[in-house]
Design an enzyme around this catalytic site. Structure first.
Site, short mmCIF file in Angstrom:
data_model
loop_
_atom_site.label_atom_id
_atom_site.label_comp_id
_atom_site.label_asym_id
_atom_site.label_seq_id
_atom_site.Cartn_x
_atom_site.Cartn_y
_atom_site.Cartn_z
N LYS A 67 -27.02 -19.06 -52.20
CA LYS A 67 -28.76 -18.75 -52.22
C LYS A 67 -29.90 -19.86 -52.43
O LYS A 67 -30.89 -19.54 -51.93
CB LYS A 67 -29.29 -17.60 -52.35
N LYS B 291 -19.38 -21.44 -40.14
CA LYS B 291 -19.82 -20.60 -40.76
C LYS B 291 -21.35 -19.80 -39.65
O LYS B 291 -21.91 -20.12 -40.27
CB LYS B 291 -19.60 -19.52 -42.22
N LYS C 260 -27.06 -15.19 -40.38
CA LYS C 260 -28.31 -15.16 -39.84
C LYS C 260 -29.10 -17.16 -40.19
O LYS C 260 -30.15 -17.36 -39.82
CB LYS C 260 -29.53 -14.09 -39.96
P1 ADP Z 1 -25.33 -13.84 -42.96
O1 ADP Z 1 -24.07 -14.70 -43.01
O2 ADP Z 1 -25.14 -14.02 -41.16
O3 ADP Z 1 -26.67 -13.34 -43.39
P2 ADP Z 1 -24.91 -11.04 -43.71
O4 ADP Z 1 -24.63 -11.71 -45.45
O5 ADP Z 1 -25.65 -9.93 -43.38
O6 ADP Z 1 -24.18 -11.92 -42.81
O7 ADP Z 1 -22.43 -10.43 -43.62
C1 ADP Z 1 -22.93 -8.56 -42.73
C2 ADP Z 1 -21.57 -8.53 -43.19
O8 ADP Z 1 -20.40 -9.91 -41.57
C3 ADP Z 1 -20.38 -9.27 -44.22
O9 ADP Z 1 -19.43 -8.45 -44.34
C4 ADP Z 1 -19.88 -10.58 -44.44
O10 ADP Z 1 -19.30 -10.85 -44.92
C5 ADP Z 1 -19.67 -10.31 -41.99
N1 ADP Z 1 -20.10 -11.94 -41.42
C6 ADP Z 1 -21.52 -12.62 -42.08
N2 ADP Z 1 -20.99 -13.80 -40.98
C7 ADP Z 1 -19.66 -13.42 -41.12
C8 ADP Z 1 -18.48 -14.76 -40.01
N3 ADP Z 1 -19.27 -15.78 -39.79
N4 ADP Z 1 -17.02 -14.30 -40.03
C9 ADP Z 1 -17.14 -13.43 -40.25
N5 ADP Z 1 -17.89 -12.44 -41.35
C10 ADP Z 1 -18.91 -12.29 -41.17
#
Ligand code: ADP
Ligand code: TRP
Length: 320
Positions: free
Chosen positions: A111, A189, A192
């Site tokens: 981050k 991956k 957001k």
């Molecule tokens: P982002 O990376 O979009 O900010 P978050 O960190 O808010 O997503 O993730 C919320 C949940 O969704 C977590 O349990 C995270 O591991 C899962 N997650 C986020 N992106 C993915 C992905 N591309 N594949 C599988 N799981 C994901």
């Protein structure tokens, strides 16, 4: 024996997408009885500094869960910040957590590398996450693969505290929704923060346009294509039945089947899969007060449990 307690949190930091859905939310919907699911708004403060945006995102996450079928009679849905006990528990956990453990966190380093400001909150993010989990005596935490290190750290923090003060905390397990992260539009991956997402509630022309923009290689239409390395195929497989997946493999292998065809098939799958959720969402949007009632009721239930566990931890340390 009481059923296992499932718990998970999701940050309100933007529209939830297919990565969140297949990586985490689908498991949350599958395991609802005795479960706790929350909107991690304290955590979101590490990246969102616009109050109105945060509020709107919190409502969007709640609406998304309810539309997808989370039943507030079975699972407790709440806002993290409605249970301030977790911040006190964070402090207690910090007293037995080594700096080295936090310094090894990949997510913090990633981050900061991406330009998020390296505040104390960002650094201690995993301790708050451990408190979130331990405060409810959770047994199983359904998350995506990127959260596995945080879960390992949670177990480490619980063990260190227990080693000093006795068996206060339960050590949680985790389960993954997909063995590998769901790919985004560009093949990285889906996240957001990478701007490569397909939001769960995107629809119509905008959805079609997004799906048409999924990155593919330049194999000509007539030639056979490799499904294993194809982002469209991977996304399609998340929705399709085993028979449909086999058919799609055959289409790829046979040639004269273009990526445009596969993308349309993905569009149709996604449309059909989320059609009932779109309907529920439209109904819920007509009753905004219901959302507040559900979150308030959830907060009361969650807070009662967190108080009990915090009381145990305080007593073990010799406080109060
Ligand atoms: P982002 O990376 O979009 O900010 P978050 O960190 O808010 O997503 O993730 C919320 C949940 O969704 C977590 O349990 C995270 O591991 C899962 N997650 C986020 N992106 C993915 C992905 N591309 N594949 C599988 N799981 C994901
Ligand atoms: N860190 C998680 C994420 O970014 C969100 C989260 C906060 C969480 N507290 C949690 C997940 C407790 C599981 C359990 O996705």
């Amino acid at each position: 024996m009481a059923s296992k307690r499932y718990l998970s949190g999701i940050q309100p930091s933007g529209l939830l997408h297919l990565g969140n859905y297949f990586g985490a939310i689908r498991n949350h919907l599958k395991h609802q009885d005795n479960a706790f699911y929350f909107i991690a708004d304290y955590h979101a403060l590490t990246s969102t500094r616009e109050p109105e945006v945060l509020k709107a995102n919190v409502r969007d996450v709640a609406l998304t869960y309810l539309s997808l079928g989370l039943d507030p009679e079975r699972a407790v849905l709440f806002r993290q910040s409605d249970v301030p006990e977790v911040t006190e528990l964070t402090w207690l956990l910090m007293t037995t957590t080594g700096m080295g453990l936090l310094e090894r966190a990949h997510s913090y380093k990633d981050k900061v590398a991406k330009g998020i400001s390296p505040t104390m909150a960002l650094f201690t993010y995993p301790v708050l996450m451990a408190a979130d989990i331990l405060a409810y005596d959770s047994d199983v935490v359904p998350v995506g693969k990127d959260q596995v290190q945080h879960l390992e750290m949670t177990r480490d923090m619980a063990s260190s505290f227990n080693a000093v003060y006795g068996e206060v905390f339960k050590l949680p397990e985790f389960i993954l929704g997909t063995p590998e992260p769901v790919p985004g539009l560009d093949g990285d991956k889906m996240s957001k923060s990478y701007g490569n997402t397909i939001p769960i509630f995107e629809k119509g022309k905008a959805l079609k346009k997004l799906i048409m923009s999924v990155k593919t290689d330049s194999t000509p239409l007539e030639e056979p294509k490799n499904h294993e390395t194809c982002n469209v195929f991977q996304l399609y497989s998340l929705f399709a039945s085993p028979a449909e997946i086999e058919q799609m493999k055959a289409n790829y292998a046979g040639g004269n089947y273009g990526y445009g065809h596969a993308k349309l098939a993905l569009f149709e799958q996604m449309k059909a899969h989320f059609a009932p959720a779109h309907e529920r969402r439209a109904e819920l949007e007509r009753r905004p007060e219901l959302l507040d009632e559900i979150l308030e009721a959830g907060a009361a239930k969650a807070r009662a449990k967190a108080r009990e566990v915090l009381g145990r931890a305080r007593a073990a340390c010799g406080l109060g």
